[in-house]
Design an enzyme around this catalytic site. Structure first.
Site, PDB file in Angstrom:
ATOM      1  N   GLU A 116      55.841  37.136  39.048  1.00 19.06           N
ATOM      2  CA  GLU A 116      57.090  37.286  38.278  1.00 19.06           C
ATOM      3  C   GLU A 116      57.435  36.004  37.533  1.00 19.06           C
ATOM      4  O   GLU A 116      58.286  35.997  36.657  1.00 19.06           O
ATOM      5  CB  GLU A 116      58.253  37.622  39.223  1.00 19.06           C
ATOM      6  N   LYS A 117      56.782  34.916  37.901  1.00 17.06           N
ATOM      7  CA  LYS A 117      57.087  33.643  37.237  1.00 17.06           C
ATOM      8  C   LYS A 117      56.889  33.769  35.718  1.00 17.06           C
ATOM      9  O   LYS A 117      57.654  33.244  34.929  1.00 17.06           O
ATOM     10  CB  LYS A 117      56.195  32.545  37.798  1.00 17.06           C
ATOM     11  N   SER A 151      50.310  25.984  37.867  1.00 13.06           N
ATOM     12  CA  SER A 151      49.119  25.128  37.752  1.00 13.06           C
ATOM     13  C   SER A 151      49.414  23.926  36.863  1.00 13.06           C
ATOM     14  O   SER A 151      48.753  22.895  36.952  1.00 13.06           O
ATOM     15  CB  SER A 151      47.955  25.922  37.163  1.00 13.06           C
ATOM     16  N   GLN A 174      55.335  38.102  30.464  1.00 18.15           N
ATOM     17  CA  GLN A 174      53.935  38.536  30.575  1.00 18.15           C
ATOM     18  C   GLN A 174      53.833  39.773  31.471  1.00 18.15           C
ATOM     19  O   GLN A 174      53.104  40.727  31.167  1.00 18.15           O
ATOM     20  CB  GLN A 174      53.086  37.398  31.145  1.00 18.15           C
ATOM     21  N   GLN A 205      44.458  32.761  24.509  1.00 17.88           N
ATOM     22  CA  GLN A 205      45.912  32.705  24.705  1.00 17.88           C
ATOM     23  C   GLN A 205      46.470  31.296  24.519  1.00 17.88           C
ATOM     24  O   GLN A 205      47.641  31.047  24.774  1.00 17.88           O
ATOM     25  CB  GLN A 205      46.309  33.308  26.059  1.00 17.88           C
ATOM     26  N   GLY A 238      42.502  30.308  37.548  1.00 19.47           N
ATOM     27  CA  GLY A 238      42.091  29.273  38.497  1.00 19.47           C
ATOM     28  C   GLY A 238      43.201  28.260  38.710  1.00 19.47           C
ATOM     29  O   GLY A 238      44.378  28.551  38.487  1.00 19.47           O
ATOM     30  N   ALA A 239      42.809  27.032  39.180  1.00 16.45           N
ATOM     31  CA  ALA A 239      43.789  26.004  39.570  1.00 16.45           C
ATOM     32  C   ALA A 239      44.802  26.626  40.530  1.00 16.45           C
ATOM     33  O   ALA A 239      46.018  26.543  40.339  1.00 16.45           O
ATOM     34  CB  ALA A 239      44.472  25.393  38.339  1.00 16.45           C
ATOM     35  N   HIS A 269      49.533  31.686  43.785  1.00 17.36           N
ATOM     36  CA  HIS A 269      48.374  32.594  43.668  1.00 17.36           C
ATOM     37  C   HIS A 269      48.032  33.189  45.026  1.00 17.36           C
ATOM     38  O   HIS A 269      47.677  34.363  45.135  1.00 17.36           O
ATOM     39  CB  HIS A 269      47.150  31.842  43.127  1.00 17.36           C
TER      40      HIS A 269
HETATM   41  O1  PAF Z   1      49.023  34.305  34.091  1.00 16.78           O
HETATM   42  C1  PAF Z   1      47.849  33.907  33.895  1.00 16.78           C
HETATM   43  O2  PAF Z   1      47.284  33.136  34.675  1.00 16.78           O
HETATM   44  C2  PAF Z   1      47.090  34.385  32.666  1.00 16.78           C
HETATM   45  O3  PAF Z   1      47.961  34.558  31.593  1.00 16.78           O
HETATM   46  C3  PAF Z   1      46.277  35.676  32.930  1.00 16.78           C
HETATM   47  C4  PAF Z   1      47.183  36.830  33.285  1.00 16.78           C
HETATM   48  C5  PAF Z   1      45.275  35.434  34.042  1.00 16.78           C
HETATM   49  C6  PAF Z   1      45.508  36.060  31.666  1.00 16.78           C
HETATM   50  O4  PAF Z   1      44.619  35.057  31.265  1.00 16.78           O
END
Ligand code: PAF
Length: 283
Positions: free
Chosen positions: A153-154, A191, A158, A65, A35-36, A41
């Site tokens: 990619e930011k 965010s 991840q 996380q 969100g946010a 996004h």
């Molecule tokens: O990048 C994010 O916003 C989060 O790490 C994700 C991939 C939604 C997992 O909670």
């Protein structure tokens, strides 16, 4: 006027809704978010729409996380504005589970990550992070069963971790990276940018500028170690505490000694005041 996406909050409702989307074999893209939502996004959603007939966006601030010292409690939650953006983009379905749905009492399983999750970047400073991300993304993939999933990619490490995990666990999802969206002065959209004070916001583009300057110097023949050291000095002088400024192999994220080890990626994480920013660019 575009119609509001369907919103679901339970697993049975999600299954029914996704089965409905898949009628006549329509392909489904998932955009996982917390969100946010900002323009970064929105660009993920637009890429998702180009890659699949139906688009599902998940909004879930994933507690696993965040370390206890981090911003889980204060992470921006902007449900109404998020929904307005997703409606304007013509998203089909919003998956918005609560914490008990994702982690019911007795929840006791986690996805363990290795490879790109253990290269000494984010994992060194946020040891809990990739276990939490891989577990929640693994759950999102098995819940929604998308054909493709879009990640920014930011969060470059991840993206690599999730791509590896989807392949290793045969999840049948194609993970696609989407270019970082930047403010006019180069600051990567995030965010967490709302946490920056006016002075911090003015200082923040130094991260992008310094990565670009390091790229120029590497291409002009400067060695990797010198480029890293001088970049840390520049960012520190601008008021940041640097966690890392690393020039790495873009695929494996392994350390490199020369531009010949490329393709290379510069990755940076640094804190200004209470806000930690990350960013990266290709060399
Ligand atoms: O990048 C994010 O916003 C989060 O790490 C994700 C991939 C939604 C997992 O909670």
């Amino acid at each position: 006027m575009p119609s509001r996406p369907m919103i679901v909050r339970t697993i049975p409702a999600l299954r029914r809704a996704v089965d409905g989307l898949r009628a006549r074999k329509a392909s489904v893209a998932l955009v996982p978010t917390m969100g946010a939502l900002h323009d970064g996004h929105v660009s993920l959603v637009r890429l998702a729409k180009r890659r699949a007939r139906k688009v599902v966006v998940s909004i879930f601030v994933n507690p696993t996380q965040f370390a206890p010292t981090e911003d889980y409690g204060s992470y921006p939650r902007t449900w109404k504005a998020d929904l307005a953006k997703l409606t304007a983009e013509g998203v089909d379905l919003v998956w918005n589970p609560d914490v008990d749905t994702m982690y019911p009492a007795g929840f006791a399983s986690r996805i363990l990550t290795d490879g790109p999750a253990t290269v000494g970047l984010e994992d060194r400073f946020r040891p809990h992070f990739f276990g939490g991300v891989a577990t929640v993304v693994g759950k999102l993939f098995t819940q929604v069963r998308p054909d493709v999933a879009i990640f920014g990619e930011k969060d470059f490490q991840q993206l690599r971790v999730v791509t590896r995990m989807a392949a290793d666990l045969d999840l049948g999802v194609k993970v696609i990276g989407s270019k970082t969206v930047r403010e006019r002065d180069g600051l990567a959209m995030s965010s967490r940018n709302v946490y920056l004070s006016a002075d911090e916001r003015r200082a923040a583009p130094v991260l992008f500028r310094t990565m670009k300057e390091a790229t120029r110097r590497l291409r002009a023949g400067e060695d990797v170690e010198t480029a890293q050291k001088s970049s840390v000095a520049t960012i520190t002088a601008a008021g940041f505490v640097v966690d890392y400024f690393e020039i790495r192999q873009a695929e494996t994220l392994a350390p490199v000694t020369s531009i010949k080890d490329g393709p290379l990626r510069i990755l940076v994480a640094a804190k200004i005041g209470n806000t930690r920013l990350i960013d990266n660019i290709a060399v």
